[in-house]
Design a protein around this motif. Structure first.
Motif, PDB file in Angstrom:
ATOM      1  N   LEU A  54       0.805  -1.226   0.000  1.00  0.00           N
ATOM      2  CA  LEU A  54       0.000   0.000   0.000  1.00  0.00           C
ATOM      3  C   LEU A  54       0.837   1.275   0.000  1.00  0.00           C
ATOM      4  CD1 LEU A  54      -2.715   1.424   0.188  1.00  0.00           C
ATOM      5  CD2 LEU A  54      -2.674   1.062   2.664  1.00  0.00           C
ATOM      6  N   ARG A  55       1.937   1.268   0.693  1.00  0.00           N
ATOM      7  CA  ARG A  55       2.702   2.501   0.896  1.00  0.00           C
ATOM      8  C   ARG A  55       3.058   3.231  -0.395  1.00  0.00           C
ATOM      9  NH1 ARG A  55       7.691   2.075   4.839  1.00  0.00           N
ATOM     10  NH2 ARG A  55       6.129   2.389   6.475  1.00  0.00           N
ATOM     11  N   PRO A  56       3.431   2.540  -1.486  1.00  0.00           N
ATOM     12  CA  PRO A  56       3.763   3.273  -2.721  1.00  0.00           C
ATOM     13  C   PRO A  56       2.606   4.104  -3.288  1.00  0.00           C
ATOM     14  CG  PRO A  56       4.617   1.037  -2.830  1.00  0.00           C
ATOM     15  CD  PRO A  56       3.715   1.098  -1.625  1.00  0.00           C
ATOM     16  N   PHE A  57       1.364   3.813  -2.870  1.00  0.00           N
ATOM     17  CA  PHE A  57       0.211   4.544  -3.384  1.00  0.00           C
ATOM     18  C   PHE A  57      -0.237   5.674  -2.457  1.00  0.00           C
ATOM     19  CE2 PHE A  57      -0.043   0.161  -4.987  1.00  0.00           C
ATOM     20  CZ  PHE A  57       0.059   0.416  -6.355  1.00  0.00           C
ATOM     21  N   LEU A  58       0.496   5.864  -1.356  1.00  0.00           N
ATOM     22  CA  LEU A  58       0.141   6.900  -0.398  1.00  0.00           C
ATOM     23  C   LEU A  58       1.054   8.106  -0.532  1.00  0.00           C
ATOM     24  CD1 LEU A  58      -0.420   4.727   2.808  1.00  0.00           C
ATOM     25  CD2 LEU A  58      -2.149   5.568   1.207  1.00  0.00           C
ATOM     26  N   ASN A  59       0.469   9.276  -0.299  1.00  0.00           N
ATOM     27  CA  ASN A  59       1.203  10.529  -0.340  1.00  0.00           C
ATOM     28  C   ASN A  59       0.671  11.403   0.787  1.00  0.00           C
ATOM     29  OD1 ASN A  59       1.643  13.436  -1.180  1.00  0.00           O
ATOM     30  ND2 ASN A  59       2.736  12.410  -2.841  1.00  0.00           N
ATOM     31  N   PRO A  60       1.542  12.129   1.492  1.00  0.00           N
ATOM     32  CA  PRO A  60       1.055  12.972   2.593  1.00  0.00           C
ATOM     33  C   PRO A  60      -0.041  13.949   2.191  1.00  0.00           C
ATOM     34  CG  PRO A  60       3.443  12.785   2.688  1.00  0.00           C
ATOM     35  CD  PRO A  60       3.014  12.148   1.406  1.00  0.00           C
ATOM     36  N   SER A  61      -0.078  14.324   0.904  1.00  0.00           N
ATOM     37  CA  SER A  61      -1.089  15.274   0.442  1.00  0.00           C
ATOM     38  C   SER A  61      -2.406  14.611   0.071  1.00  0.00           C
ATOM     39  CB  SER A  61      -0.559  16.049  -0.763  1.00  0.00           C
ATOM     40  OG  SER A  61      -0.356  15.177  -1.873  1.00  0.00           O
ATOM     41  N   HIS A  62      -2.452  13.293   0.077  1.00  0.00           N
ATOM     42  CA  HIS A  62      -3.651  12.567  -0.339  1.00  0.00           C
ATOM     43  C   HIS A  62      -4.784  12.682   0.680  1.00  0.00           C
ATOM     44  CE1 HIS A  62      -1.523   9.596  -3.298  1.00  0.00           C
ATOM     45  NE2 HIS A  62      -1.853  10.741  -3.862  1.00  0.00           N
ATOM     46  N   SER A  63      -5.991  12.686   0.158  1.00  0.00           N
ATOM     47  CA  SER A  63      -7.181  12.508   0.987  1.00  0.00           C
ATOM     48  C   SER A  63      -7.605  11.054   0.849  1.00  0.00           C
ATOM     49  CB  SER A  63      -8.303  13.441   0.528  1.00  0.00           C
ATOM     50  OG  SER A  63      -8.589  13.241  -0.851  1.00  0.00           O
ATOM     51  N   VAL A  64      -7.797  10.380   1.987  1.00  0.00           N
ATOM     52  CA  VAL A  64      -8.054   8.946   2.002  1.00  0.00           C
ATOM     53  C   VAL A  64      -9.396   8.665   2.669  1.00  0.00           C
ATOM     54  CG1 VAL A  64      -7.269   6.704   2.877  1.00  0.00           C
ATOM     55  CG2 VAL A  64      -5.596   8.373   2.029  1.00  0.00           C
ATOM     56  N   LEU A  65     -10.189   7.801   2.047  1.00  0.00           N
ATOM     57  CA  LEU A  65     -11.451   7.330   2.610  1.00  0.00           C
ATOM     58  C   LEU A  65     -11.324   5.856   2.933  1.00  0.00           C
ATOM     59  CD1 LEU A  65     -14.519   7.548   3.264  1.00  0.00           C
ATOM     60  CD2 LEU A  65     -14.945   7.027   0.846  1.00  0.00           C
ATOM     61  N   GLU A  66     -11.592   5.480   4.189  1.00  0.00           N
ATOM     62  CA  GLU A  66     -11.642   4.079   4.584  1.00  0.00           C
ATOM     63  C   GLU A  66     -13.100   3.670   4.739  1.00  0.00           C
ATOM     64  OE1 GLU A  66     -10.506   0.999   8.220  1.00  0.00           O
ATOM     65  OE2 GLU A  66     -10.005   3.122   8.410  1.00  0.00           O
ATOM     66  N   ILE A  67     -13.518   2.652   4.008  1.00  0.00           N
ATOM     67  CA  ILE A  67     -14.897   2.176   4.046  1.00  0.00           C
ATOM     68  C   ILE A  67     -15.001   0.988   4.990  1.00  0.00           C
ATOM     69  CG2 ILE A  67     -16.745   1.124   2.693  1.00  0.00           C
ATOM     70  CD1 ILE A  67     -15.822   2.681   0.304  1.00  0.00           C
ATOM     71  N   GLY A  68     -15.905   1.092   5.971  1.00  0.00           N
ATOM     72  CA  GLY A  68     -16.104  -0.005   6.914  1.00  0.00           C
ATOM     73  C   GLY A  68     -14.978  -0.100   7.923  1.00  0.00           C
ATOM     74  N   CYS A  69     -14.757   0.971   8.667  1.00  0.00           N
ATOM     75  CA  CYS A  69     -13.617   1.007   9.591  1.00  0.00           C
ATOM     76  C   CYS A  69     -13.807   0.088  10.788  1.00  0.00           C
ATOM     77  CB  CYS A  69     -13.352   2.431  10.052  1.00  0.00           C
ATOM     78  SG  CYS A  69     -14.716   3.207  10.973  1.00  0.00           S
ATOM     79  N   GLY A  70     -15.048  -0.124  11.234  1.00  0.00           N
ATOM     80  CA  GLY A  70     -15.287  -0.979  12.389  1.00  0.00           C
ATOM     81  C   GLY A  70     -14.460  -0.541  13.574  1.00  0.00           C
ATOM     82  N   ASN A  71     -13.743  -1.495  14.182  1.00  0.00           N
ATOM     83  CA  ASN A  71     -12.836  -1.155  15.274  1.00  0.00           C
ATOM     84  C   ASN A  71     -11.386  -1.434  14.894  1.00  0.00           C
ATOM     85  OD1 ASN A  71     -12.798  -3.966  15.435  1.00  0.00           O
ATOM     86  ND2 ASN A  71     -14.165  -4.036  17.199  1.00  0.00           N
ATOM     87  N   SER A  72     -11.110  -1.353  13.597  1.00  0.00           N
ATOM     88  CA  SER A  72      -9.759  -1.528  13.077  1.00  0.00           C
ATOM     89  C   SER A  72      -8.871  -0.362  13.498  1.00  0.00           C
ATOM     90  CB  SER A  72      -9.811  -1.620  11.551  1.00  0.00           C
ATOM     91  OG  SER A  72      -8.510  -1.532  10.988  1.00  0.00           O
TER      92      SER A  72
END
Length: 264
Positions: A54-72
């Motif tokens: 996953l890390r190569p697709f992340l950037n500090p400037s990115h906005s990220v949506l996590e679907i179904g976070c639960g208690n993760s």
């Protein structure tokens, strides 16, 4: 490395929270009751197992949506990896309230936690650079029937979710889907007409493989470009060890998708 999935979930044993039937996973009330007693559970392994993918697709400037976070704890891990703009959603108000409380106690500000249905995302078009779901979409398949010919109702729900994800992604955004579902089952859904994303996939896990799908919006390519993955009339898919120690006790979703598939 932390034991993933917490075979004894903090705040309650697996027997206390696991449903009697797989269909219960589709009931929002089940999740409210579960999250009221369960402190932490990671579906499909924790971040340390797929961070390298996953890390190569992340950037500090990115906005990220996590679907179904639960208690993760995924949102905390993403924050530690430098992602500042994170939004988490879950259908359970209990999960949302407990996650907000946990983040507040940790002093983590700026992570938005919202009650929302993955089939009706309450966000504007082109709002996020990255959308991530880990096992959430798999819940829709627990009563899908024959995996080669899933029930129309299941397909409709999955397509509604994917259409929502495609809509909220920015023009060159990326959808990450972490799943038990094999590529030859996911590909017809991911590549339905109207979606402009390309599809790549990777695996992680020792012995048993979890699938890590990468869908890049605006990068769809022709079917001929998949020729290296398709040989001798079938897709190249790792074999499964159904009794591997990596599998958690609570794997109704696995048993109702992969096992049914292997018996077909």
């Amino acid at each position: 490395m932390a034991e993933t999935g917490e075979k004894q979930a903090r705040g309650g044993s697996r027997a206390d929270v696991a449903p009697s039937t797989a269909a219960a996973y589709l009931d929002p009330h089940y999740w409210d009751e579960r999250f009221a007693s369960e402190e932490h559970y990671e579906w499909f392994k924790d971040y340390s197992h797929f961070q390298h993918i996953l890390r190569p697709f992340l950037n500090p400037s990115h906005s990220v949506l996590e679907i179904g976070c639960g208690n993760s704890r995924l949102c905390e891990e993403l924050r530690r990896d430098g992602v500042a703009d994170i939004t988490c959603i879950d259908i359970s108000q209990v999960a949302v309230e407990r996650t907000r409380s946990r983040l507040l106690d940790m002093g983590l500000e700026g992570i938005k936690v919202v009650q929302a249905d993955m089939l009706d995302l309450p966000f504007d078009s082109e709002s996020f650079d990255v959308v991530i779901e880990k096992g959430t979409m798999d819940v829709l398949f627990v009563d899908s029937g024959d995996p080669w010919r899933p029930r129309p109702a299941t397909v409709n729900k999955v397509m509604k979710m994917l259409e929502g994800v495609h809509k909220v992604l920015k023009p060159e955004g990326i959808f990450i889907s972490i799943s038990f579902g094999q590529p030859h089952f996911r590909r017809p859904l991911f590549e339905s007409p109207g979606f402009t994303w390309s599809m790549e996939w990777n695996t992680f896990g020792e012995g048993f493989h979890y699938f890590f799908y990468i869908l890049k919006k605006g990068k769809r390519i022709s079917e001929s470009d998949y020729s290296n993955e398709y040989k001798n009339g079938s897709w190249s898919v790792p074999s499964f060890n159904l009794l591997h120690e990596e599998l958690e006790d609570e794997d109704y979703i696995f048993r109702t998708t992969i096992c049914d598939e292997l018996e077909t």
